[in-house]
Scaffold this active site. Structure first.
Site, PDB file in Angstrom:
ATOM      1  N   TYR A 176       0.830  -1.205   0.000  1.00  0.00           N
ATOM      2  CA  TYR A 176       0.000   0.000   0.000  1.00  0.00           C
ATOM      3  C   TYR A 176       0.868   1.260   0.000  1.00  0.00           C
ATOM      4  O   TYR A 176       0.722   2.129  -0.864  1.00  0.00           O
ATOM      5  CB  TYR A 176      -0.921  -0.009   1.223  1.00  0.00           C
ATOM      6  CG  TYR A 176      -1.929   1.106   1.235  1.00  0.00           C
ATOM      7  CD1 TYR A 176      -2.997   1.121   0.346  1.00  0.00           C
ATOM      8  CD2 TYR A 176      -1.825   2.157   2.148  1.00  0.00           C
ATOM      9  CE1 TYR A 176      -3.934   2.153   0.355  1.00  0.00           C
ATOM     10  CE2 TYR A 176      -2.758   3.181   2.167  1.00  0.00           C
ATOM     11  CZ  TYR A 176      -3.811   3.175   1.281  1.00  0.00           C
ATOM     12  OH  TYR A 176      -4.736   4.202   1.301  1.00  0.00           O
ATOM     13  N   ASP A 177       1.815   1.323   0.962  1.00  0.00           N
ATOM     14  CA  ASP A 177       2.640   2.534   1.113  1.00  0.00           C
ATOM     15  C   ASP A 177       3.461   2.808  -0.143  1.00  0.00           C
ATOM     16  O   ASP A 177       3.463   3.916  -0.688  1.00  0.00           O
ATOM     17  CB  ASP A 177       3.631   2.386   2.279  1.00  0.00           C
ATOM     18  CG  ASP A 177       2.964   2.102   3.607  1.00  0.00           C
ATOM     19  OD1 ASP A 177       1.739   1.905   3.624  1.00  0.00           O
ATOM     20  OD2 ASP A 177       3.674   2.067   4.626  1.00  0.00           O
ATOM     21  N   ARG A 179     -10.308  -1.396  10.923  1.00  0.00           N
ATOM     22  CA  ARG A 179      -9.709  -0.142  11.376  1.00  0.00           C
ATOM     23  C   ARG A 179     -10.093   0.150  12.821  1.00  0.00           C
ATOM     24  O   ARG A 179     -11.096  -0.356  13.314  1.00  0.00           O
ATOM     25  CB  ARG A 179     -10.202   1.013  10.508  1.00  0.00           C
ATOM     26  CG  ARG A 179      -9.557   1.004   9.176  1.00  0.00           C
ATOM     27  CD  ARG A 179     -10.180   2.047   8.333  1.00  0.00           C
ATOM     28  NE  ARG A 179      -9.535   2.080   7.054  1.00  0.00           N
ATOM     29  CZ  ARG A 179      -8.460   2.806   6.792  1.00  0.00           C
ATOM     30  NH1 ARG A 179      -7.925   3.559   7.716  1.00  0.00           N
ATOM     31  NH2 ARG A 179      -7.940   2.773   5.595  1.00  0.00           N
ATOM     32  N   SER A 230     -13.799   1.776  13.445  1.00  0.00           N
ATOM     33  CA  SER A 230     -14.905   0.836  13.199  1.00  0.00           C
ATOM     34  C   SER A 230     -14.819  -0.361  14.145  1.00  0.00           C
ATOM     35  O   SER A 230     -15.834  -0.826  14.663  1.00  0.00           O
ATOM     36  CB  SER A 230     -14.931   0.408  11.735  1.00  0.00           C
ATOM     37  OG  SER A 230     -13.635   0.067  11.298  1.00  0.00           O
ATOM     38  N   GLY A 234      -1.179   0.669  23.233  1.00  0.00           N
ATOM     39  CA  GLY A 234      -2.192   1.701  23.006  1.00  0.00           C
ATOM     40  C   GLY A 234      -1.635   3.110  23.027  1.00  0.00           C
ATOM     41  O   GLY A 234      -2.373   4.085  22.975  1.00  0.00           O
ATOM     42  N   ASP A 259       3.687  -0.820  12.355  1.00  0.00           N
ATOM     43  CA  ASP A 259       2.602   0.095  12.718  1.00  0.00           C
ATOM     44  C   ASP A 259       3.212   1.447  13.102  1.00  0.00           C
ATOM     45  O   ASP A 259       4.026   1.520  14.019  1.00  0.00           O
ATOM     46  CB  ASP A 259       1.857  -0.507  13.923  1.00  0.00           C
ATOM     47  CG  ASP A 259       0.479   0.082  14.117  1.00  0.00           C
ATOM     48  OD1 ASP A 259      -0.484  -0.495  13.620  1.00  0.00           O
ATOM     49  OD2 ASP A 259       0.386   1.137  14.789  1.00  0.00           O
TER      50      ASP A 259
HETATM   51  N1  UDP Z   1      -5.648  -0.489  16.201  1.00  0.00           N
HETATM   52  C1  UDP Z   1      -5.998  -0.948  17.459  1.00  0.00           C
HETATM   53  N2  UDP Z   1      -7.065  -1.785  17.568  1.00  0.00           N
HETATM   54  C2  UDP Z   1      -7.811  -2.176  16.506  1.00  0.00           C
HETATM   55  C3  UDP Z   1      -7.450  -1.697  15.221  1.00  0.00           C
HETATM   56  C4  UDP Z   1      -6.364  -0.849  15.100  1.00  0.00           C
HETATM   57  O1  UDP Z   1      -5.357  -0.610  18.460  1.00  0.00           O
HETATM   58  O2  UDP Z   1      -8.776  -2.937  16.717  1.00  0.00           O
HETATM   59  C5  UDP Z   1      -4.505   0.442  16.070  1.00  0.00           C
HETATM   60  C6  UDP Z   1      -3.480   0.101  14.977  1.00  0.00           C
HETATM   61  O3  UDP Z   1      -2.485  -0.763  15.459  1.00  0.00           O
HETATM   62  C7  UDP Z   1      -2.954   1.479  14.649  1.00  0.00           C
HETATM   63  C8  UDP Z   1      -4.137   2.424  14.883  1.00  0.00           C
HETATM   64  O4  UDP Z   1      -5.030   1.701  15.715  1.00  0.00           O
HETATM   65  O5  UDP Z   1      -1.916   1.839  15.548  1.00  0.00           O
HETATM   66  C9  UDP Z   1      -4.849   2.818  13.607  1.00  0.00           C
HETATM   67  O6  UDP Z   1      -5.115   1.652  12.871  1.00  0.00           O
HETATM   68  P1  UDP Z   1      -6.004   1.670  11.568  1.00  0.00           P
HETATM   69  O7  UDP Z   1      -5.935   0.289  10.988  1.00  0.00           O
HETATM   70  O8  UDP Z   1      -7.320   2.253  11.859  1.00  0.00           O
HETATM   71  O9  UDP Z   1      -5.268   2.705  10.595  1.00  0.00           O
HETATM   72  P2  UDP Z   1      -3.745   2.890  10.135  1.00  0.00           P
HETATM   73  O10 UDP Z   1      -2.851   1.931  10.900  1.00  0.00           O
HETATM   74  O11 UDP Z   1      -3.751   2.609   8.697  1.00  0.00           O
HETATM   75  O12 UDP Z   1      -3.448   4.285  10.504  1.00  0.00           O
END
Ligand code: UDP
Length: 344
Positions: A156-157, A197, A200, A218, A284
């Site tokens: 993706y990136d 995500r 959601s 977290g 991440d």
């Molecule tokens: N994340 C989380 N719990 C979840 C889903 C995602 O803690 O159930 C974390 C994930 O590891 C990331 C952040 O939330 O650090 C955002 O994740 P997301 O997939 O929404 O978007 P992206 O990583 O693409 O920014």
């Protein structure tokens, strides 16, 4: 309106979360909208309310294939092409990484060539993911990023980075009039319950009384933009008539940890779900917040929706979905890989 006639806009990915909101906004401005979507992650229900709209039509096709004959007809006049076609959540884009990469590279090339042939202005939905795990905070457009080119997020990136390269090259060669938005985390109604995500997941988990899954400890941060604010930014950027301004960050600079987001969702839903931790996905990003000075200066744009307001609307939408369907689709796919060295 353009010279008294309605402009014709092609929205690749128009059945998706962002694409369907963009279609609504374009139609309300009087445009004729053609959606091109392969329905990989886009959904018919996102655009069902537009079925009877005479200025709206849908072509079911994948942008990595040659564009459908209907679009290649010499008589067709398209004024704008939005490229929003790509799976965008980590579990979805990692499910078929080769297709994800080709969508960004071959798909963007197909649409750029189409824009060149028709003289349409081209819009690329790029992403904050091109900054990778950023060493510069907040992220400005001049930052080149810190992306692992071989990890599970690379499809993706690096795909989006290549899509930007192609788009900038078409601009440099004078082959197309282009705009590039770097989109930061966005949320709102029509997100998929199985998107994987954070917004959601937390909302669906809280509403279903399931465990709230916080990845890692977290403490990683994100900055969340409400969908209508983002779409307003798209329209302003596409309407910007100055010389190509380069890529423009679009996002909400209010940053919070995903741990704090879990607490907020729990409080707002009144859920008694338990918070649990799960391994942090590979690569991440630790921190993410847009510097939106350029969008402010160039487009007079900044997000207007407070997180509480946007989350309230999103929670209400997911609750309605749950009430209408009896249940939310609960299959949340896992992101590829587990914890990587140096990450906790
Ligand atoms: N994340 C989380 N719990 C979840 C889903 C995602 O803690 O159930 C974390 C994930 O590891 C990331 C952040 O939330 O650090 C955002 O994740 P997301 O997939 O929404 O978007 P992206 O990583 O693409 O920014």
């Amino acid at each position: 309106m353009k010279n008294g006639t309605s402009k014709h806009v092609l929205v690749a990915g128009g059945a998706g979360f962002l694409g369907s909101h963009l279609c609504d906004a374009l139609l309300s401005e009087g445009a004729h909208v053609t959606v091109l979507d392969n329905f990989q992650t886009g959904r018919k229900q996102n655009i069902r309310h537009l079925e009877r709209e005479p200025r709206f039509d849908v072509i079911d096709s994948d942008i990595i294939k040659p564009l459908p004959t209907r679009l290649r007809s010499k008589r067709l006049k398209v004024d704008q092409v939005f490229n929003l076609a790509c799976a965008a959540s980590p579990p979805h884009y990692q499910a078929d990484p080769e297709h994800t990469m080709l969508t960004s590279v071959v798909g963007t090339h197909n649409l750029l060539t189409f824009a060149e042939a028709t003289g349409a202005r081209f819009f690329l939905a790029s992403t904050s993911e091109i900054y990778g795990d950023p060493e510069v905070h907040p992220q400005t457009e001049s930052y080149w990023g810190n992306v692992n080119p071989t990890g599970p997020r690379a499809c993706y990136d690096e795909g989006k980075r290549a899509a930007e390269t192609l788009t900038f090259d078409f601009d440099r060669a004078g082959r197309a009039d282009v705009r590039v938005a770097r989109i930061f985390n966005t949320y709102g109604p029509r997100m998929r319950a199985d998107d994987g995500r954070v917004v959601s997941n937390y909302i669906c988990q809280a509403l279903a009384g399931e465990e709230i899954t916080v990845y890692g400890d977290g403490s990683q941060t994100r900055s969340f933009c409400y969908v209508s604010d983002l779409v307003d930014g798209f329209l302003r950027l596409m309407a910007y008539d100055g010389p190509f301004p380069g890529a423009v960050n679009l996002g909400n600079p209010v940053e919070l940890t995903v741990g704090d987001l879990a607490e907020k969702v729990l409080a707002m839903t009144g859920s008694s779900s338990r918070v649990v931790t799960r391994p942090l996905p590979v690569d991440d990003p630790r921190r993410r917040r847009p510097d939106i000075s350029l969008a402010k200066k160039l487009l007079g744009w900044s997000p207007r929706t407070a997180l509480d307001t946007g989350l309230g609307a999103t929670i209400a939408w997911f609750s309605d979905e749950q009430a209408n369907d009896g249940t939310l689709p609960r299959k949340i796919p896992a992101v590829g890989g587990t914890i990587s060295a140096g990450q906790v």
